[in-house]
Design a protein around this motif. Structure first.
Motif, PDB file in Angstrom:
ATOM      1  N   LEU A   2     -21.276  91.355 106.493  1.00  0.00           N
ATOM      2  CA  LEU A   2     -21.781  90.061 106.945  1.00  0.00           C
ATOM      3  C   LEU A   2     -20.792  89.491 107.952  1.00  0.00           C
ATOM      4  O   LEU A   2     -19.605  89.361 107.662  1.00  0.00           O
ATOM      5  CB  LEU A   2     -21.947  89.093 105.775  1.00  0.00           C
ATOM      6  N   ASN A  22     -25.654  95.681 108.666  1.00  0.00           N
ATOM      7  CA  ASN A  22     -24.855  94.601 109.234  1.00  0.00           C
ATOM      8  C   ASN A  22     -25.749  93.374 109.377  1.00  0.00           C
ATOM      9  O   ASN A  22     -26.888  93.487 109.826  1.00  0.00           O
ATOM     10  CB  ASN A  22     -24.301  94.967 110.610  1.00  0.00           C
ATOM     11  N   GLU A  23     -25.237  92.226 108.985  1.00  0.00           N
ATOM     12  CA  GLU A  23     -25.952  90.961 109.108  1.00  0.00           C
ATOM     13  C   GLU A  23     -25.088  90.012 109.905  1.00  0.00           C
ATOM     14  O   GLU A  23     -23.859  90.034 109.794  1.00  0.00           O
ATOM     15  CB  GLU A  23     -26.232  90.352 107.731  1.00  0.00           C
ATOM     16  N   SER A  60     -28.851  86.122  98.517  1.00  0.00           N
ATOM     17  CA  SER A  60     -29.017  86.989  99.681  1.00  0.00           C
ATOM     18  C   SER A  60     -28.474  86.320 100.939  1.00  0.00           C
ATOM     19  O   SER A  60     -28.286  85.106 100.987  1.00  0.00           O
ATOM     20  CB  SER A  60     -30.498  87.322  99.883  1.00  0.00           C
ATOM     21  N   VAL A  61     -28.247  87.136 101.950  1.00  0.00           N
ATOM     22  CA  VAL A  61     -27.830  86.615 103.249  1.00  0.00           C
ATOM     23  C   VAL A  61     -28.942  85.723 103.803  1.00  0.00           C
ATOM     24  O   VAL A  61     -28.673  84.685 104.399  1.00  0.00           O
ATOM     25  CB  VAL A  61     -27.493  87.764 104.223  1.00  0.00           C
ATOM     26  N   GLY A  62     -30.181  86.111 103.588  1.00  0.00           N
ATOM     27  CA  GLY A  62     -31.314  85.303 104.040  1.00  0.00           C
ATOM     28  C   GLY A  62     -31.320  83.922 103.416  1.00  0.00           C
ATOM     29  O   GLY A  62     -31.612  82.931 104.088  1.00  0.00           O
ATOM     30  N   TYR A  65     -28.504  81.914 105.021  1.00  0.00           N
ATOM     31  CA  TYR A  65     -28.918  81.497 106.364  1.00  0.00           C
ATOM     32  C   TYR A  65     -29.888  80.317 106.299  1.00  0.00           C
ATOM     33  O   TYR A  65     -29.733  79.332 107.020  1.00  0.00           O
ATOM     34  CB  TYR A  65     -29.572  82.665 107.111  1.00  0.00           C
TER      35      TYR A  65
END
Length: 92
Positions: A2, A22-23, A60-62, A65
């Motif tokens: 991340l 990769n985020e 989660s990354v989502g 975000y």
């Protein structure tokens, strides 16, 4: 991996190199200026959301975000101009 970028024109970063996932979460688009240091900065929103998410077993990354995006989009200034009119929204 991340990648978190709190800088101007950070939307141009390339997160597609390497093997694996990769985020990227950046403070602004490739043609924008990020908010400066202070309560309306990307870093301030990131720290607030990470503190709130720390009670969860995982996230989660989502989700991170989305929470940062909503926090920065919904911010309105707390003060007004001397004539009593409201100031404009702080850009994300």
């Amino acid at each position: 991996m991340l990648i978190l970028l709190d800088c101007c024109a950070s939307g141009t970063a390339n997160a597609s190199e390497g093997n694996g996932v990769n985020e990227l979460i950046s403070a602004c688009a490739f043609n924008e200026t990020a908010n400066g240091v202070g309560p309306y900065s990307f870093t301030s929103a990131l720290v607030t959301e990470l503190r709130l998410l720390s009670d969860k077993a995982s996230f989660s990354v989502g989700e991170l975000y989305k929470r940062i995006f909503f926090r920065t989009q919904c911010r309105m200034p707390e003060d007004k101009y001397k004539d009593g009119t409201a100031r404009e929204r702080h850009p994300a």
